[in-house]
Every structure is written in structure tokens, then in C-alpha cells.
Design a protein around this motif. Sequence first.
Motif, PDB file in Angstrom:
ATOM      1  N   SER A 175      56.182  32.040   7.743  1.00  0.00           N
ATOM      2  CA  SER A 175      55.641  32.707   8.935  1.00  0.00           C
ATOM      3  C   SER A 175      55.818  34.223   8.843  1.00  0.00           C
ATOM      4  O   SER A 175      54.903  34.986   9.184  1.00  0.00           O
TER       5      SER A 175
ATOM      6  N   ASP B 249      51.023  26.007  12.575  1.00  0.00           N
ATOM      7  CA  ASP B 249      52.241  25.231  12.819  1.00  0.00           C
ATOM      8  C   ASP B 249      52.292  24.861  14.304  1.00  0.00           C
ATOM      9  O   ASP B 249      52.942  25.530  15.106  1.00  0.00           O
TER      10      ASP B 249
ATOM     11  N   SER C 135      55.523  30.182  15.358  1.00  0.00           N
ATOM     12  CA  SER C 135      56.452  31.319  15.473  1.00  0.00           C
ATOM     13  C   SER C 135      55.813  32.680  15.236  1.00  0.00           C
ATOM     14  O   SER C 135      56.460  33.693  15.494  1.00  0.00           O
TER      15      SER C 135
ATOM     16  N   ASP D 101      49.094  30.446   8.753  1.00  0.00           N
ATOM     17  CA  ASP D 101      50.531  30.181   8.646  1.00  0.00           C
ATOM     18  C   ASP D 101      50.726  28.669   8.767  1.00  0.00           C
ATOM     19  O   ASP D 101      50.528  28.091   9.832  1.00  0.00           O
TER      20      ASP D 101
END
Length: 240
Positions: free
Chosen positions: A32, A55, A60, A129
Motif C-alpha cells: 500500500s 484491498d 489503507s 493496491d
Amino acid sequence: MRDPRTSIINQRLKPVHRIIAVSSGKGGVGKSLIATTLALTLAKKNCTVGLFDIDFTSPSTHIILGIKKLQPTEKKGIVPPTVHGVKYMSIVYYSKDQATPLRGADVSNALIELLSITKWSKLDFLILDMPPGIGDATLDLLRLIENIEFLIVTTPSKLAFETVRKLASLLKELKIPVLGIVENMKMNHSKTVQQQTRKLGLAYLGGIAYDSEIEKSIGNTNLLLNTSLAAEVQNITTKI
Ligand SMILES: Nc1ncnc2c1ncn2[C@@H]1O[C@H](COP(=O)(O)OP(=O)(O)OP(=O)(O)O)[C@@H](O)[C@H]1O
Ligand SMILES: [Mg+2]
């Protein structure tokens, strides 16, 4: 019957020149942080860039970007807002930073839904990501996106590299392009990962040192772009 949304996904991604999934066989290796820094660095180099947090259960990148209140707009699809020069998409717009405990089929469904409703403008790069491992999201993207490329992150640990070896071998089998491997959180000058990467026939894109100060830059992109991690990511952008 084929899900009608799948055919619209590549149509939605047509304005995107390159799609790079930042991935690893292992969790917690820095995907990330590297994906976000890569997107910010490319944007600083005057590329048009998108960042999509795939994700869904533990997003995040919004924390790394320091996003508090932000919403996409709707215009015949969902238009991702621009944050620090990057078009940004994440499930947090909808989950409001609450837990999203999704099971396998629900992860696929959410992924297909977001991919089919998100309206990207003309982009040089869309950075994804990825969640850790070779799970549903990775398998779905391999199935759904025609021109995906992978950038693989490992740490110096054998535990991380062995999982990365499996991911690399799966991608090779599927003939999916791998840009190379980035070694993150290096604590010494060991060349083991570099040698192992070459043995896999892959490019070693760079080694990023462990930086105990990096925590201070989370949520502050100006600080993040001044870290040694960002300097190495900048170097990596010249190789991809
Ligand atoms: N080079 C580095 N030096 C020090 N800490 C780092 C470095 N890279 C990442 N970290 C820290 O390691 C932790 C994991 O990083 P990150 O969340 O980016 O990994 P991840 O691979 O995305 O994890 P996950 O698999 O859970 O998604 C974070 O606390 C991050 O700040
Ligand atoms: Mg992550």
C-alpha cells in the motif's frame, strides 16, 4: 449466463494506457505504501494517474493519502475525485471506514461492481493496491482485465520471497507481464533477493531500506515524498 458487467469493465478501462497491480504473495510487505508513493511520484512527473484500492476488507491507501472527507461524483458512472494530483477510488467512499467483512463471492461482486461503474478519464497509469496473497481479487483481476501488469513486492525474508516465487510462477504460467520485484524493508546489503529474482528471470527493480521514521509521513503526502522510500520509488519509475 456471463455477468453483463464483465463486458463493460474493459470498456470502462479503455482510457487507461497502463494498469499496474502492486502485489505480493505476502501481507504487510509495503504494497500500500509503495502503490500510493508510486502513484504520487508518477503524478509529480506530470503523468495522469489513478489509484484504486483493491484491498476491500482492509483498505489503507486513504490513510496514507490523509483523506478524511471525500466523495466521488456521479456522471453516467462514478467519477473518482482527484487527491494530490491522483484520481482516487476506494471502497471507503461507500463503507465509510467501517469494517467490510466480505466473503469470497462478495469480494468478487464488489470488485466487479466498482470496476464496472468507475469512470476513469484518460490515464497514463492506473495503479492498483492489491490485497495480500493470490486470493479472489487477484484471480478476478487476472480474469477480468485484459492488459494488466504486475509489480511484485517482497521483503528480504525467505517467508515473503517464497510466496512471491509462487505468485511469479502463476503469472508466468498465465503469460501475464511482470515488471519486476521490489525488495522493501532492507536492513543490510544482502544480495540474496537480487540473485533469487534474477534466477526467476525477473527484473530486480530496487531495494528500499527499512525506515523507522516512515510512520510520521503516513497521512502527509509532502513528508512521504521526501522519504528515502520515495527516492527509491522515483528511481523505480524510470525502469517500468
Ligand atoms: N520501508 C519501510 N520502512 C519502514 N516501515 C515500512 C516500510 N515499508 C512499509 N512499512 C510499514 O510496514 C507496514 C505495512 O505496510 P503496508 O500497509 O504498506 O503493507 P501491505 O503490504 O500493503 O500490507 P497488507 O498486506 O496488510 O495490505 C506499515 O506500517 C508501513 O508503514
Ligand atoms: Mg495493503
